[in-house]
Motif scaffolding. Sequence first.
Motif, PDB file in Angstrom:
ATOM      1  N   ARG A  95      34.710  14.153  12.939  1.00  0.00           N
ATOM      2  CA  ARG A  95      34.379  14.603  14.297  1.00  0.00           C
ATOM      3  C   ARG A  95      35.376  14.104  15.343  1.00  0.00           C
TER       4      ARG A  95
ATOM      5  N   ARG B 154      38.275  16.757  11.128  1.00  0.00           N
ATOM      6  CA  ARG B 154      37.088  17.458  11.601  1.00  0.00           C
ATOM      7  C   ARG B 154      35.841  16.828  11.001  1.00  0.00           C
ATOM      8  N   MET B 155      35.938  16.386   9.752  1.00  0.00           N
ATOM      9  CA  MET B 155      34.784  15.759   9.118  1.00  0.00           C
ATOM     10  C   MET B 155      34.398  14.481   9.859  1.00  0.00           C
TER      11      MET B 155
ATOM     12  N   PHE C  21      41.244  19.009   8.068  1.00  0.00           N
ATOM     13  CA  PHE C  21      39.919  18.982   7.445  1.00  0.00           C
ATOM     14  C   PHE C  21      39.231  17.625   7.588  1.00  0.00           C
ATOM     15  N   GLY C  22      39.939  16.579   7.165  1.00  0.00           N
ATOM     16  CA  GLY C  22      39.330  15.249   7.201  1.00  0.00           C
ATOM     17  C   GLY C  22      39.043  14.798   8.627  1.00  0.00           C
TER      18      GLY C  22
ATOM     19  N   PRO D 140      31.305   9.277  -1.723  1.00  0.00           N
ATOM     20  CA  PRO D 140      32.751   9.410  -1.496  1.00  0.00           C
ATOM     21  C   PRO D 140      33.090   9.661  -0.026  1.00  0.00           C
ATOM     22  N   HIS D 141      32.278  10.489   0.630  1.00  0.00           N
ATOM     23  CA  HIS D 141      32.709  10.872   1.979  1.00  0.00           C
ATOM     24  C   HIS D 141      32.517   9.753   2.992  1.00  0.00           C
TER      25      HIS D 141
ATOM     26  N   PRO E 197      43.580  11.407   8.214  1.00  0.00           N
ATOM     27  CA  PRO E 197      42.407  10.669   8.695  1.00  0.00           C
ATOM     28  C   PRO E 197      42.629   9.159   8.723  1.00  0.00           C
TER      29      PRO E 197
ATOM     30  N   ARG F 203      47.656  15.681   4.366  1.00  0.00           N
ATOM     31  CA  ARG F 203      46.208  15.839   4.440  1.00  0.00           C
ATOM     32  C   ARG F 203      45.506  14.521   4.152  1.00  0.00           C
ATOM     33  N   SER F 204      45.996  13.772   3.168  1.00  0.00           N
ATOM     34  CA  SER F 204      45.299  12.522   2.862  1.00  0.00           C
ATOM     35  C   SER F 204      45.631  11.427   3.875  1.00  0.00           C
TER      36      SER F 204
END
Lengths: 603, 344, 370
Positions: free
Chosen positions: B103, B100-101, B97-98, B71-72, B149, B145-146
Amino acid sequence: MTEDQQHTTGDKRTTTSPRPHRLRFTGYVLRPTQYAALSLWLAPLSFLALFYFYPLASILGVSFARGEQGIAAPFIEALTSSSMRGVIGFTIGQAALSTMLTLLVGLPGAYLLARFDFRGKSLLQALTAIPFVMPTLVVAVGFNALLGPRGWLNLGLMDLFNLTAPPIRFANTLTAILVAHVFYNTTIVLRTVGDFWSHLDPRLGQAAQVLGANRWQTLWRITLPLLAPAIAAAALLVFIFDFTSFGVILVLGGPRFASLEVEIYNQAVGLFNLPLAAALSVIQLGCTLLLTVVYTRLARKLSRPLSQRPSAQTRRRLIGWRRRFAAAGIVALLLVLLVSPLAALAVRSVTSLDVDSNRQGSVPSGLTLAFYRELVVNPRQAVSYAPPSTAIAISLSYAAGTVALALALGLPAAWALARDSQSRLNRLLDPLLMLPLGTSAVTLGLGFIVGFGKPLMLFGERVDLRTSPVLVPLAHTLVAFPFVVRSLTPALRSIRPRLRQAAAVMGASPWQVARRIDLPLVGRAVIVAATFAFTISLGEFGATALITRPEYPTLSVMIYRLLSQPGALNYGQSLALSTILMLVCAAGMLAIERMRIAEIGEF
Amino acid sequence: MTLNLLDIHKSFGSTRALDGVSFGVAAGEIVAVLGPSGCGKSTLLSLVAGLETPEQGDILWDGQSILSTPPHRRGFGLMFQDYALFPHLNIGDNIAFGLRMSRLPAPETRQRVTETLALVGLPGLERRDVGTLSGGEQQRVALARSLAPRPRLLMLDEPLGALDRTLRERLIQELNDILRRLEQTAIYVTHDQEEAFTLADRVVVMNAGRVEQIGTPLEIYRRPATPFVARFLGMSNWLTGTAEGGRVTTPLGIFPIQESVSGPVSVLIKPDGARLGEQSGYPLRGKLTAQSFRGGTNRVTVEVSGNMLSFTFPSTVQLPEAGQPLTISLAPDEALLVFPVIPG
Amino acid sequence: MNQKHILTLFLLALALTACAQPTTAVVQPSPTSLPPTVTPAPTPTPRPLTVMTHDSFAVSESVVAAFEAQYNAKVQFLKAGDTGTALNKAILSKDAPLADVFYGVDNTFLSRALDEGIFEPYASPLVADIPAYLLLDSQFRALPVDYADVCLNYDKAYFTGTVTSTVTAPPQTLEDLLLPEYKGLLVVENPATSSPGLAFLLATIGHFGEEGYLDYWQGLVDNEVTVVNDWNTAYYTEFTRSGGTRPIVVSYNSSPVFELIYADPPVDEPPTAAIVSDETCFRQIELVGILKGTPRRDLAEKWVDFMLSIAFQEDMPLQMAVFPVNKKAQIGDQFIQFLAVPQMPAFIRPADIAEKRQAWIEDWTDVVLR
């Protein structure tokens, strides 16, 4: 935006509070008055005051009074002597290390038990709880059978590599202490964290994954922070257990290691230096209190209302080889660390050992039920003999009494704590509840003797508490009570206040809200609390040994009695009885697991 | 098509959640998946997101199977039904959050969070605790949030389900504006036809794990492919009849049909297929039994030879009192649909 | 909530208890005519007598029943932990005594008990039957009941030299343990935590004197002595008989006899033996005293007499592995045949033990454990 605010029915009455954190737990429609809070506290506090603080104060008073140089002298001695400082440092160090290792072993297990359904799961849960009830002396036998100089591992290695001396030295090492602490306390992590985890909404983790977090990032940034209140609670309990460890340090650690509790025993019993023993007890208590205060601060910060899920919805089956492989690894780890020493004991209890000292190793010369048969005869017609069935019945009666009492006292206390954790009263009381766990058993035992010198009037009868069997469940409840409170509080805290509000709006009184909303919602946590109380009582030895009439012993008292005499038959019988204790524990755990709290079903 | 679902099967225990589902989503297209609860819509999103694995079938992105992508790494966004906001993070951290994931450097992250919050109409709320949000605010934060990213595909699972009507209507519009502005490829799951029809380029109607119909909102509304779709859209005027040679015989008369079917059929009279009076088409005489005012339209129940039929008329049309006789006429090519009755 | 279930559990436990009772009756082989504890009372209410003692106390039910019948008493035993703990409890409860009689204080703890004044003097008529050297308190505040010798035990099989070991003779003296052939063969208990451990330390002090014992222990350390905290670990983990690696262990001179009695499978002679050469053992003497303030002084006296009587004295060896102080008491055949009794155990006055115990243990700890 304005429309949104019109429709706000959130936990907070307003979204523009200048200090939102102050409001975190106060959004009740029915805010308990001080009076209500006090009434919740009444029973638990009276219990603690009477059976904990009073005897503790008595013995500390008597002890310090015996000192000739005033109350400060023993403290100065304890804190300045290098050997005492060494003891304190070692006690803290080994407890911290043990706690970390226990978490490391317990958390993957908690994950497995919380999130997956697989065959043999309840059995695994029951098995992992057994260590908690086993007497240290017997556990030492189990470890010795596996890791001792002639244990199976050493013999195997010697065979394999043609060695003349056993390559692994286990007894009397720091490793032995750490392994034994992991063995004993992993169940605390499994139960405390596992329960919380099973209600955690899996979608939060899924949301993180969809946002690009891999498994580890999800674990580290989402799951662990959300589990933090439960992990902190488990770590605190484990740490305090390790910190006050006595039997493990004494028997498995050997003479080179001394914990505070061992030193208190040496000072009080061996040398009758009561002032120093009392000073050390106070230091031990102080450390516990400090730690608990830090914990309660932290817990308030960490815990937040979560949308809990029924655990049936969060569990899935183990599908896919990768998952199964990981699960098998976790199960194997738990089996090796927690179950194999027990299995070794059980095997030895049915093995007739014909030890030939000239050969390397003990040679099992066949299976036998002789030790079990011997248990039911009384070869010497001793007054102190009792058949195992009596011991089982007595052990179970004490355990049942402890479960009932600990829940009766723990539920209101946990309620009071969870409902209004910002109140000054609760902030003061919360850390105090943990103190019995951090108290030297030697000291408290003497405290009961000093404190209850005069017979009490209980239920219209004169009872000398010091010699009454009533003392046993009371003493066990002192230990079980903090566990019950710690298991229940996080669960109660994470109930959304809105649910209570909803019930209150529909006309439920505070009592009805508690009974109809809170209790069913934390049913699972009540079960966890009950299993703690049950296992604590079943395994406790000190208080039981003091009160038990010789002809009505508990299982652990009988095991101890058999182990204190030479002879292969006595040894074998003690192992047979230990095996029976394991079975009783496992059966009890399974029985409690089967109970369902409310008609609504498990949540 | 950018995303292609090919013959997806998925079951949980003995329940079949998805039973051979296939459809595609083109770049920049918004596809709504419409169906009653329990029809497998949410499972579908879990599969596309990679949270579940199908037992059979394939999911392609730009022609490549993504089944083995975790998924990620799929680069999709999913907005959960009750938002699944991280309760331990504040609004800004939830949205970041996304980022940061993936980067994204900190300054850009901060900027993107600010932008996205502004986009969803909550500027400057980075530091607020998510526990203090109202339902509508939570929905916006979850959307932010969705979106932050910049997912290749955004999936929304009943995003407005928990909100009240006014709020919902406004948010649909806002959502529509935002998604169109971003030219966001999206799958929108809902049980509400209004939401689906307002937002979607195309609608996939599902029932019991199967696709019933795929089409533009207009196509679906005009010509529901199955009785289920028709019923789900709220069409309730059913008659039994027999079709033969381009005509259908019903208790209310004989009407011409376009479908080349014969044998027993279910006949649907669409609620907006009638006109008041006798000017055109096939007249029906009956009695007005009830009417209710629905903003721009009137909903009318008419009893015709013992059959209760519902119709909608613009509210500008003058209606007789309840209990009074009424004549309406049907335009057969628009008002009538026939479905062969499947034996058994 | 689950009060219902707890209740069920309670009832279950009660049912089990109830079931257990008949089992007791069935299982007991009753060679004695006296039923165990439910002696039919000749007079309405038997007088209660509480005997406080340590965990290891044991006595045959028929013996106690005889006492109860004779004096119309109901004896309750209060096991208050190990010897030191039990004594502490007796001392701390002296203002409101828990019991009428305290049994089990030994010569290493006697001074503590006497200094704290927990006993009332009682010169039992049976004192005449006790050897004078055992009468440790001239005021008869505590009277000796039994003794046991802490001695080195060895595993006989190890010293037959059959397979792996080349050593064919067990050591005979304390000095022998310093010889190279006994390197790494000895396990002892920590005197700070174990009573046989303390006894063995006292034996070495008695033999080598205060000046010499630390050098001796340094020698033992160099010869790779193993120290453990408790008798159980020494005997049931480290000793070769139980699968350990050490064929010499500090235990009791009675241990070999118990190895015989409780052998599995049965054997003809003990597989272990005790070393009883002069000044290698230390004699632990256990005493009984009447607790100050008892309201039943007369019955307490009877109990003390009873403990010194032949019936009780002869019951002790099998029950508690200790030996009678009463010269007229006989010990069982197995003991006569297999018990090795030291002629000259090492001796240290109780007062000296009380005074110097802490210093001795600390010095020992410095040499052996640091």
